[in-house]
Design a protein around this motif. Structure first.
Motif, mmCIF file in Angstrom:
data_model
loop_
_atom_site.group_PDB
_atom_site.id
_atom_site.type_symbol
_atom_site.label_atom_id
_atom_site.label_comp_id
_atom_site.label_asym_id
_atom_site.label_seq_id
_atom_site.Cartn_x
_atom_site.Cartn_y
_atom_site.Cartn_z
ATOM 1 N N ALA A 1 0.647 -0.981 0.206
ATOM 2 C CA ALA A 1 0.038 -0.169 -0.356
ATOM 3 C C ALA A 1 1.037 1.166 -0.423
ATOM 4 N N VAL A 2 1.513 1.558 1.111
ATOM 5 C CA VAL A 2 2.693 2.761 0.785
ATOM 6 C C VAL A 2 3.220 2.914 -0.291
ATOM 7 N N GLY A 3 3.951 1.691 -1.258
ATOM 8 C CA GLY A 3 4.738 1.279 -1.509
ATOM 9 C C GLY A 3 4.012 2.377 -3.802
ATOM 10 N N TRP A 4 3.015 1.580 -3.468
ATOM 11 C CA TRP A 4 1.948 2.095 -4.445
ATOM 12 C C TRP A 4 1.682 3.948 -4.280
ATOM 13 N N TRP A 5 1.695 4.682 -3.344
ATOM 14 C CA TRP A 5 1.099 5.212 -2.703
ATOM 15 C C TRP A 5 2.728 5.936 -3.179
ATOM 16 N N ARG A 6 3.062 5.316 -2.739
ATOM 17 C CA ARG A 6 4.625 6.935 -3.036
ATOM 18 C C ARG A 6 4.879 6.766 -4.661
ATOM 19 N N ASP A 7 4.666 5.525 -5.466
ATOM 20 C CA ASP A 7 4.523 5.661 -6.637
ATOM 21 C C ASP A 7 3.709 6.449 -7.438
ATOM 22 N N SER A 8 2.713 6.748 -6.326
ATOM 23 C CA SER A 8 1.433 7.485 -7.612
ATOM 24 C C SER A 8 1.998 8.581 -7.307
ATOM 25 N N ILE A 9 2.103 9.275 -5.943
ATOM 26 C CA ILE A 9 2.382 10.810 -5.920
ATOM 27 C C ILE A 9 4.131 11.557 -6.424
ATOM 28 N N ALA A 10 4.873 10.064 -6.615
ATOM 29 C CA ALA A 10 5.692 10.494 -7.647
ATOM 30 C C ALA A 10 5.486 10.941 -8.957
ATOM 31 N N GLU B 1 -4.896 3.828 4.967
ATOM 32 C CA GLU B 1 -4.621 2.934 5.931
ATOM 33 C C GLU B 1 -4.212 1.846 6.024
ATOM 34 N N LEU B 2 -3.501 1.587 6.820
ATOM 35 C CA LEU B 2 -2.618 0.389 7.575
ATOM 36 C C LEU B 2 -2.888 -0.500 8.932
ATOM 37 N N SER B 3 -3.032 -1.736 8.024
ATOM 38 C CA SER B 3 -4.093 -2.523 8.723
ATOM 39 C C SER B 3 -3.060 -3.940 9.588
ATOM 40 N N GLY B 4 -1.244 -3.203 9.109
ATOM 41 C CA GLY B 4 -1.286 -4.593 9.909
ATOM 42 C C GLY B 4 -0.376 -4.798 11.773
ATOM 43 N N VAL B 5 -0.904 -3.702 11.997
ATOM 44 C CA VAL B 5 -1.272 -3.024 13.221
ATOM 45 C C VAL B 5 -2.873 -4.133 13.930
ATOM 46 N N MET B 6 -3.398 -3.491 13.299
ATOM 47 C CA MET B 6 -4.626 -4.782 14.107
ATOM 48 C C MET B 6 -4.377 -5.973 13.323
ATOM 49 N N LYS B 7 -4.277 -6.593 12.469
ATOM 50 C CA LYS B 7 -3.927 -7.636 12.015
ATOM 51 C C LYS B 7 -3.328 -8.312 13.270
ATOM 52 N N ALA B 8 -2.167 -7.817 13.721
ATOM 53 C CA ALA B 8 -1.391 -8.407 14.276
ATOM 54 C C ALA B 8 -1.744 -8.544 16.431
ATOM 55 N N ARG C 1 6.497 2.243 8.286
ATOM 56 C CA ARG C 1 5.933 2.648 7.017
ATOM 57 C C ARG C 1 5.592 4.513 7.132
ATOM 58 N N VAL C 2 5.398 4.511 8.487
ATOM 59 C CA VAL C 2 5.085 6.377 8.603
ATOM 60 C C VAL C 2 6.669 6.838 8.025
ATOM 61 N N ALA C 3 7.396 6.574 8.081
ATOM 62 C CA ALA C 3 8.907 7.186 7.731
ATOM 63 C C ALA C 3 8.727 6.438 6.861
ATOM 64 N N ALA C 4 8.397 5.853 6.163
ATOM 65 C CA ALA C 4 8.331 6.143 4.384
ATOM 66 C C ALA C 4 7.659 7.150 4.283
ATOM 67 N N ILE C 5 6.160 7.082 4.509
ATOM 68 C CA ILE C 5 5.272 8.070 3.420
ATOM 69 C C ILE C 5 6.634 9.132 4.099
ATOM 70 N N ARG C 6 6.596 9.673 4.856
ATOM 71 C CA ARG C 6 7.381 11.277 5.091
ATOM 72 C C ARG C 6 8.635 10.736 4.164
ATOM 73 N N ARG C 7 8.802 10.342 4.412
ATOM 74 C CA ARG C 7 10.066 10.120 3.086
ATOM 75 C C ARG C 7 9.789 10.753 1.611
ATOM 76 N N GLY C 8 8.321 9.781 1.216
ATOM 77 C CA GLY C 8 7.856 10.422 -0.095
ATOM 78 C C GLY C 8 7.535 11.363 -0.495
ATOM 79 N N ILE C 9 6.919 12.182 0.767
ATOM 80 C CA ILE C 9 6.723 13.368 0.872
ATOM 81 C C ILE C 9 7.862 13.762 0.317
ATOM 82 N N GLU C 10 8.379 14.188 0.827
ATOM 83 C CA GLU C 10 9.769 15.160 0.994
ATOM 84 C C GLU C 10 10.730 14.433 -0.457
ATOM 85 N N LYS C 11 10.963 13.520 -1.272
ATOM 86 C CA LYS C 11 11.016 13.661 -2.398
ATOM 87 C C LYS C 11 9.921 14.185 -3.271
#
Length: 625
Positions: A456-465, A475-482, A503-513
């Protein structure tokens, strides 16, 4: 330019003084001796300007000389008699501000007799700067005059006529708004197009001047312009205005409202109109030869002008307990606390702590139970076909407002249940676009459900790039599933939480790029429901209804506590308060924060924070606060 100036109110300087005190206090608390957790601010912290709503109209009241002996309206009642009806009509339609044309001295005097101190007009009977038969009136319990001036608009044969402009301040919110009222000449005394065109150019120049000198104050133009398409296409593109009656301009395209009148309500695009009405019946027809036109106007709460994009990361299953336990051991968690505003004491909706209910609350600003104006999702065990079906009415969302104002919108998750959102706001089920150009019914320009959070995060980063998105919800659902597998306390759950912040850090870096989004993006990270019991309801379990929340970005006060920034919200301790009485910060309050950050009004139908009072901003970073 002729004009008079009214005394300034003391409220605005006091707000500014308190804001300075807040910032100074924050600076002291952020000194090296401050604790690592989010700091508390001064108890007298003042909030930024909330949403301001009012009803505005324009009314050519047919000048008294038309119906006086020798006038051209035989058999009509006098202007004084007709003014009694005008006052009754304004009261019936609950107007707060009105532009009067042909408001001649006998009518102005009678109006003042009837309304007393309840209304004020400018110029009204004030002829110190010369005669005027066009005035602006306002309710004095709603507005206070700050400044007034007149503009010499060409009238018959090009002779200048004083047209009023007033800067009013809302008594409740402190919001300042400029109102202008004009009457441009008709062709009854010969061709007058050149004089109308000259007046339109002066009006547009005034709007542009005031936008620069009063950047926090919207501009609203009222009046009988004696023109339809030509007026709109002269003023709307030149001054970047839109009309309460519709239409749009887009580059070289000008599309006036269909069936447009010669009486207009226009405004800058930081004021949003709805409920535009042409009021005309036999009673009005005996009062004037023009209908009353009015609309509801909404000025969004203030936000830092640097924000052009918002990214919301929703994390169902994230508990405040695990966040407190991790502390600063997780680098991205520490970064969110140190660089932004945060709390571990946010709350879910009262009726449900489930991920679907609270995700829809985040998007709509609504509580859950449909009978109380809620969205209905989560009130039963099964998901509805659409959110609207569950609510029994159309439910607007933050995606509606962003998309309807030509902002690009994106949603991605790793949880199949979120397909509900696509079913609810696609090109068949989405609502009508009421603002400017029709951007279509599908409110999410990009929607995707991926197999897991990484995808999900990878798709979003590619999309905004490829193309920046003004509004993204991830939405990140991995925490709930665990948590469901590990009981929300074990090592697998804690590992999933750590992974989520990566994942949040990856999102932040995607914003910065992303060049367009870097430095202009508000990043919100929030739990949307904590631990969930395997049997029975979790609604009364603190581990479920208490969730963490972080906000970072332009204008956000670094290292601050969200409750300290928002004195109208009350930290609830261990409780889950009902909707009556003092309210905690809830997940649903983020709908207002998102919309105000993008310069948009509250989500229609929102029951949580409908005035957009919830803020994460330093008041000094918000114009008009």
């Amino acid at each position: 330019m002729l004009g008079t100036t009214a005394p300034q109110r003391t409220a605005r300087p006091l707000r500014r003084l308190c804001a300075v005190a807040l910032t100074l206090a924050s600076g002291l608390l952020l000194a090296p001796s401050a604790p690592a957790s989010a700091v508390a601010l001064a108890d007298d912290a003042v909030q930024t300007t909330p949403t301001t709503s009012f009803r505005v109209g324009t009314f050519n009241v047919l000048g008294a000389d038309h119906t006086a002996p020798g006038g051209n309206r035989k058999g009509w009642d006098s202007g004084v008699v007709r003014m009694d009806r005008v006052v009754g009509i304004l009261a019936e339609k609950e107007l707060d501000v009105v532009g009067f044309q042909e408001f001649q001295p006998p009518q102005a005097a009678r109006f003042q007799e009837l309304v007393g101190a309840a209304w004020q007009t400018y110029p009204g009977l004030d002829t110190t700067a010369g005669p005027s038969v066009n005035s602006i009136g306002w309710r004095t319990d709603v507005w206070q005059l700050l400044e007034a001036r007149t503009l010499p608009i060409p009238y018959f044969d090009g002779a200048p006529s004083r047209m009023p402009a007033v800067l009013l301040q809302n008594q409740s919110t402190g919001r300042r708004v400029w109102f202008f009222n004009s009457h441009n000449p008709a062709d009854v005394r010969g061709p007058a197009q050149q004089w109308r065109d000259a007046g339109f150019a002066m009006e547009a120049a005034l709007a542009n001047e005031l936008r620069v000198t009063y950047p926090d104050a919207p501009f609203i133009s009222l009046g009988d312009k004696n023109d339809r398409d030509r007026y709109y296409c002269s003023v709307a593109p030149t001054a970047d205005l839109w009309s309460a009656s519709g239409g749009y301009t887009d580059g070289a395209t000008c599309s006036p409202p269909k069936g447009g009148a010669i009486d207009w309500i226009m405004g800058t695009k930081n004021v949003f109109f709805n409920g535009y009405t042409r009021f005309w019946n036999d009673y009005v027809a005996r009062t004037s030869d023009h209908p009353l036109y009015y609309a509801n106007a909404v000025v969004p709460a203030g936000a830092p002008p640097a924000i052009d994009h918002v990214v919301v990361v929703a994390v169902p299953g994230l508990t405040s307990t695990v966040v407190r336990g991790l502390g600063t051991d997780v680098a991205e968690l520490a970064r969110l606390v140190q660089n932004g505003a945060s709390t571990n004491q946010a709350r879910t909706a009262t009726e449900s702590t489930g991920p679907d209910a609270n995700l829809v609350s985040l998007l709509s600003g609504r509580r859950v139970f449909a009978k109380r104006g809620g969205h209905g999702v989560g009130s039963t065990k099964t998901l509805p076909a659409t959110v609207h079906a569950s609510a029994g009415q159309y439910v607007s969302s933050i995606f509606d407002l962003a998309h309807n104002t030509s902002h690009r919108t994106t949603f991605v998750s790793s949880r199949p249940q979120t397909q509900l959102l696509h079913r609810s706001w696609n090109n068949k089920t989405g609502g009508k676009d009421p603002y400017g150009k029709d951007d279509g019914a599908a409110k999410m320009d990009a929607f995707k459900v991926k197999r897991d959070d990484a995808a999900a995060v990878g798709w979003w980063r590619d999309s905004i790039a490829r193309r920046a998105s003004a509004l993204s919800v991830i939405e990140l659902s991995g925490v709930m599933k665990a948590g469901q597998a590990d009981g929300y306390t074990g090592p697998a759950y804690q590992k999933a939480v750590r992974k989520a912040f990566q994942r949040v850090a990856a999102i932040r870096r995607g914003i910065e790029k992303q060049a367009e989004m870097n430095g202009t993006t508000l990043l919100v990270v929030t739990g949307t429901g904590g631990a969930q019991r395997t049997q029975g309801s979790s609604a009364t379990w603190k581990e479920s209804y208490q969730v963490p929340m972080w906000v970072t970005g332009p204008g956000v006060l670094a290292g601050s506590d969200l409750y300290a920034l928002n004195p109208s919200f009350v930290a609830p301790g261990k409780a889950q308060p009902p909707y009556a009485g003092s309210q905690p910060i809830r997940v649903g309050d983020l709908a207002g924060l998102v919309t105000r950050s993008l310069g948009l009004p509250p989500v229609p139908g929102a029951t949580m924070d409908p005035q957009q009072r919830f803020s994460a901003f330093d008041p000094l970073a918000v114009p008009g606060s």
